[in-house]
Write a protein that holds these residues in place. Structure first.
Motif, short mmCIF file in Angstrom:
data_model
loop_
_atom_site.label_atom_id
_atom_site.label_comp_id
_atom_site.label_asym_id
_atom_site.label_seq_id
_atom_site.Cartn_x
_atom_site.Cartn_y
_atom_site.Cartn_z
N GLU A 202 152.76 -14.99 -19.22
CA GLU A 202 152.48 -13.78 -20.09
C GLU A 202 152.20 -14.23 -21.69
O GLU A 202 151.42 -13.92 -22.36
CB GLU A 202 153.35 -12.80 -20.07
CG GLU A 202 153.66 -12.42 -18.74
CD GLU A 202 154.64 -13.10 -17.79
OE1 GLU A 202 154.85 -14.25 -18.05
OE2 GLU A 202 155.55 -12.33 -17.29
N ARG B 182 145.43 -6.20 -26.10
CA ARG B 182 146.00 -5.99 -25.01
C ARG B 182 144.83 -6.00 -23.88
O ARG B 182 145.00 -6.39 -22.85
CB ARG B 182 146.62 -4.43 -24.95
CG ARG B 182 147.74 -4.27 -25.46
CD ARG B 182 148.94 -5.21 -24.69
NE ARG B 182 149.22 -4.62 -23.28
CZ ARG B 182 150.13 -3.64 -23.02
NH1 ARG B 182 150.76 -3.32 -24.06
NH2 ARG B 182 150.23 -3.39 -21.93
N ASP C 117 144.91 -8.60 -20.60
CA ASP C 117 144.54 -8.26 -19.24
C ASP C 117 143.26 -8.87 -18.76
O ASP C 117 143.41 -9.32 -17.43
CB ASP C 117 144.09 -6.70 -19.04
CG ASP C 117 145.25 -5.70 -19.43
OD1 ASP C 117 146.59 -6.18 -19.25
OD2 ASP C 117 145.10 -4.62 -19.98
N ASP D 260 150.61 -7.84 -11.50
CA ASP D 260 150.99 -6.43 -11.63
C ASP D 260 152.29 -6.30 -12.23
O ASP D 260 152.59 -5.09 -13.02
CB ASP D 260 150.82 -5.62 -10.16
CG ASP D 260 149.41 -5.59 -9.80
OD1 ASP D 260 148.58 -5.83 -10.65
OD2 ASP D 260 149.29 -5.34 -8.65
N GLU E 245 154.50 -7.79 -17.97
CA GLU E 245 154.71 -6.88 -19.06
C GLU E 245 154.35 -7.59 -20.34
O GLU E 245 154.46 -9.00 -20.48
CB GLU E 245 155.95 -6.23 -19.26
CG GLU E 245 156.45 -5.39 -18.33
CD GLU E 245 157.78 -4.75 -18.62
OE1 GLU E 245 158.47 -5.36 -19.89
OE2 GLU E 245 158.36 -4.03 -17.75
N PHE E 246 153.48 -6.79 -21.22
CA PHE E 246 152.76 -7.57 -22.48
C PHE E 246 154.11 -8.12 -23.24
O PHE E 246 155.06 -7.52 -23.74
CB PHE E 246 152.15 -6.42 -23.39
CG PHE E 246 151.35 -6.94 -24.50
CD1 PHE E 246 150.12 -7.70 -24.31
CD2 PHE E 246 152.03 -7.01 -25.68
CE1 PHE E 246 149.41 -8.43 -25.38
CE2 PHE E 246 151.36 -7.73 -27.10
CZ PHE E 246 149.99 -8.16 -26.51
#
Length: 777
Positions: free
Chosen positions: A223, A252, A256, A274, A277-278
């Motif tokens: 991430e 964001r 993605d 899925d 989280e950011f």
């Protein structure tokens, strides 16, 4: 002879009898046809292709892979005050460590491929289509090249410069092909992530990992890697700590995009994706040596230099320009006056920060101050206060533009009215003595007398009744300037705001803007008021005096521009603004300051909706300073109220523009101004003009034509030949609680009486969006 033979004979005779075409005809062998036959065009095309191929072969043979220029990144920049003394050296001690690709988790490596070049492991190192587009853009002056591969970006970072020239792009093409043949894909990827610029002064993934997540590169998660990969597209725009709401949305989406590409390329399981989280980055930390105000000054200088590099074509965008600056080798001299800088810092400390106690009052920890001081004749930024400490609060409060300037926008409306020779609904010229209905929440009407759906309250919902423009400016009466903005035309008001130096390009020309509901910075407002002080000739505040690099110097633009509004309009506003100081919302803090020594002053206070910001922007003939206080939650950085700060405020505890901002301004200005001076004004309007013995108020109120003032508008300052003294004003009326019973009393012009703000308050307020709740703010 058979029929067929007869027919052929007639055809032969017909052909022989056909008239001969002119040699100059378009369809014959002559004229254009002789030069542009299909064969010749085809031959020319293949000839050009052959020449292009031969030329490329020649370039390939002649251009070798040069030595890397990474050593340039190790140089420091030197920053100097205007007197030549050293302010700071940057670039020393910054983490620029090169890491092996093996030290970067495999999934993190892939985030960069997924973000920039999905075909990286299969291509030849060059995107011919993207390169061709870049060459065309360069030739046409359209700017940044698109579609470069990771190999090409690495070559540009490590082997070449960022010059936007045809020769540099051709070199990039050839060297990329050779590097792809000579180096492995892992070597190229390692070079790319180690030489790219990530913002926050960070070159390379190790420095970026520390700058954004306080970890080493080998501890990065997928991430976090995806965020760093997304960041490379626009580091200054996508840095979460300073990004606008729009930029946060864009980064964001970019994040993605990176992770979704990894799923598409079978590098990441969809279920795992899925669940991600950011990863919000850590707050920035200032580099060693940039503590206190130093970091704010260096940052502001870097950004101004970067803008000029883009303007002169040395860089395609701000991010690329900032990367060029951060690489080092620069000697940057600022316009900042070392003595005035110290005076401004001490004024903020003595007046405000020394009185804040976050342990006793939570709100005290939310108070942020910013200030900028400008010479109106040269445009030089002489001093800047960006916050309590650059390493503690990274955002520069002097240049941030996310808080409302509130009522400091009102002078812009008056400037537009005078410049456009606007009139009231009854056709009366708008001047300092024009009378308006000053009642709170009076509906604003258009030229047809129709309500426009806007009825702003005055501070504390006070009704002033019939009031002149001069008195309305002194008291910061919202209802008057809301109507005036519509009388002038909001398009014209916003146009004049842009001419004066406000960034209104994306702002709507709606009545709510009359209360200063757009964002603005102290630097921006200092420029606007400096233009008024400079008699309408544009002043663009400049912090950089000169910038020298080992490869040459950068010519900085002239801070003084063309005449953007008439001298009469500018001088009229200045004249009216002297009344705010001598008879209005700034009298307590500025007029009565013992250090004033008779100095003539013009200025305007401002307090925004919910008291989230408070302002005073004021000026003498030789010095313009804008001071802003901003409520910012110390943890979330959301905008919050300033109300109750220091715990010693009167009334409702409101931090008004006439309070701390005006006090900071006065202590700094009167200590730094030098000799006492007076404005040289070409106007017959306003508080700075000596009053006549005849009445100045003749117009009827816009909304209450049956009512007229019972006395004349006072002069708010002494005649030019006199020095202000305490004897020239009356004392402030006692606090009568809720004020709103009618118009304030007005003394005859000759008395030079003082009019005080209502009910112990110091200032009017603006609104965030033109619609109010609760007490009307």
């Amino acid at each position: 002879m058979g029929r067929a033979e007869e027919r052929r004979a007639r055809q032969r005779r017909g052909r022989r009898a056909a008239p001969r075409r002119s040699s100059g005809g378009a369809g014959g062998k002559g004229g254009i046809g002789r030069f542009f036959t299909f064969r010749k065009l085809l031959g020319a095309f293949f000839t050009l292709c052959l020449l292009g191929m031969l030329g490329f072969v020649a370039l390939y043979l002649l251009i070798g892979v040069p030595a890397g220029n990474a050593a340039a990144q190790q140089q420091s920049n030197v920053y100097k005050y205007s007197d030549g003394s050293t302010l700071a050296r940057s670039g020393e001690g910054v983490n620029r460590q090169i890491v092996d690709l093996a030290e970067v988790p495999k999934d993190v490596q892939r985030t960069f491929v997924a973000a920039e070049n999905k075909s990286f492991y299969d291509d030849a190192g060059v995107d011919f289509k993207g390169t061709a587009r870049g060459l065309i853009n360069t030739l046409s002056g359209k700017g940044k090249q698109g579609g470069s591969t990771i190999t090409q970006q690495y070559v540009k970072n490590y082997y070449l410069t960022s010059d936007q020239t045809i020769s540099r792009k051709l070199k990039e093409l050839v060297i990329s092909l050779k590097v792809d043949r000579e180096k492995s894909k892992d070597e190229i990827l390692a070079g790319y992530i180690n030489t790219s610029y990530y913002g926050r002064g960070a070159y390379g993934i190790q420095a970026a990992a520390q700058a954004y997540y306080r970890v080493d590169a080998d501890r990065l998660t997928v991430e976090q890697g995806a965020y760093l990969a997304a960041l490379l597209q626009a580091p200054s725009q996508y840095d979460w700590a300073v990004a606008s709401d729009t930029s946060k949305k864009l980064v964001r989406e970019r994040w993605d995009y990176v992770l979704n590409n990894m799923v598409e390329m079978k590098w990441l399981d969809k279920a795992q994706r899925d669940a991600m989280e950011f990863p919000v980055p850590q707050e920035p930390q200032g580099a060693p040596g940039l503590e206190g105000q130093t970091g704010y000054l260096v940052e502001a200088a870097n950004k101004e230099l970067a803008r000029q590099l883009v303007a002169q074509g040395s860089a395609t965008d701000t991010d690329e320009a900032l990367a060029m600056v951060d690489k080092g080798g620069w000697t940057v001299t600022l316009n900042v006056d070392k003595k005035k800088q110290t005076q401004l810092e001490e004024s903020v400390k003595d007046t405000l920060t020394s009185k804040l106690d976050p342990e006793k009052r939570d709100v005290d920890g939310d108070v942020q101050a910013g200030a900028v001081s400008v010479d109106p004749k040269t445009g030089k930024v002489l001093a800047m206060y960006g916050g309590v400490d650059y390493v503690q609060h990274f955002t520069n409060n002097a240049t941030r533009a996310d808080y409302q300037p509130a009522s400091t926008f009102k002078p812009v409306i008056l400037a537009a009215a005078v410049e456009e020779e606007a009139t009231t609904q009854e056709g009366q010229p708008i001047t300092a003595s024009t009378v308006y209905d000053g009642d709170s929440e009076r509906p604003v009407v258009d030229a047809n007398g129709e309500e426009v759906g806007f009825a702003p309250p005055n501070e504390d919902d006070v009704d002033y009744g019939p009031v002149t423009v001069q008195s309305a400016m002194n008291k910061s009466v919202n209802s008057v300037f809301a109507q005036m903005g519509v009388d002038v035309g909001m398009e014209k008001v916003m146009e004049v705001a842009g001419k004066l130096g406000m960034d209104v390009e994306d702002e709507q020309a709606v009545p709510a803007q009359t209360l200063g509901s757009m964002g603005a910075s102290p630097l921006e407002m200092a420029g606007v008021y400096a233009t008024l002080d400079n008699h309408g000739r544009k002043v663009t505040p400049a912090i950089v005096a000169s910038a020298e690099h080992k490869d040459g110097s950068v010519e900085m633009p002239d801070a003084i521009g063309e005449q953007v509004i008439s001298r009469t309009a500018a001088d009229t506003v200045t004249s009216v603004l002297t009344g705010v100081v001598d008879d209005g919302t700034a009298q307590k803090s500025v007029r009565d300051n013992p250090q004033r020594r008779g100095q003539q002053v013009a200025g305007k206070t401002g307090t925004s909706d919910d008291n989230k910001s408070a302002w005073f922007t004021g000026y003498t003939p030789n010095l313009v300073t804008s001071v802003g206080l901003f409520g910012e939650d110390s943890e979330t950085h959301a905008q919050v109220t300033l109300q109750g700060a220091t715990g010693t405020l009167p009334g409702k505890g409101r931090v008004a523009g006439g309070g701390f901002p005006a006090k900071i301004w006065a202590e700094y200005t009167f200590g730094a101004m030098g000799d006492v001076s007076r404005f040289d004004l070409e106007t017959n309007q306003g508080a700075a003009v000596q009053p006549t013995e005849t009445a100045t108020v003749e117009e009827t109120p816009t909304q209450t034509p049956s009512e007229t003032p019972t006395s004349e508008e006072p002069s708010s300052s002494p005649p030019p030949s006199e020095t202000p003294t305490d004897e020239t004003t009356t004392s402030e009326p006692p606090d009568t609680g809720e004020s709103g019973s009618g118009s304030p009393s007005v003394s005859p012009p000759a008395s030079s009486a003082s009019e005080s703000p209502p009910a112990g308050e110091e200032d009017g307020n603006g609104s965030g969006n033109g619609w109010w709740q609760g007490n009307g703010q």
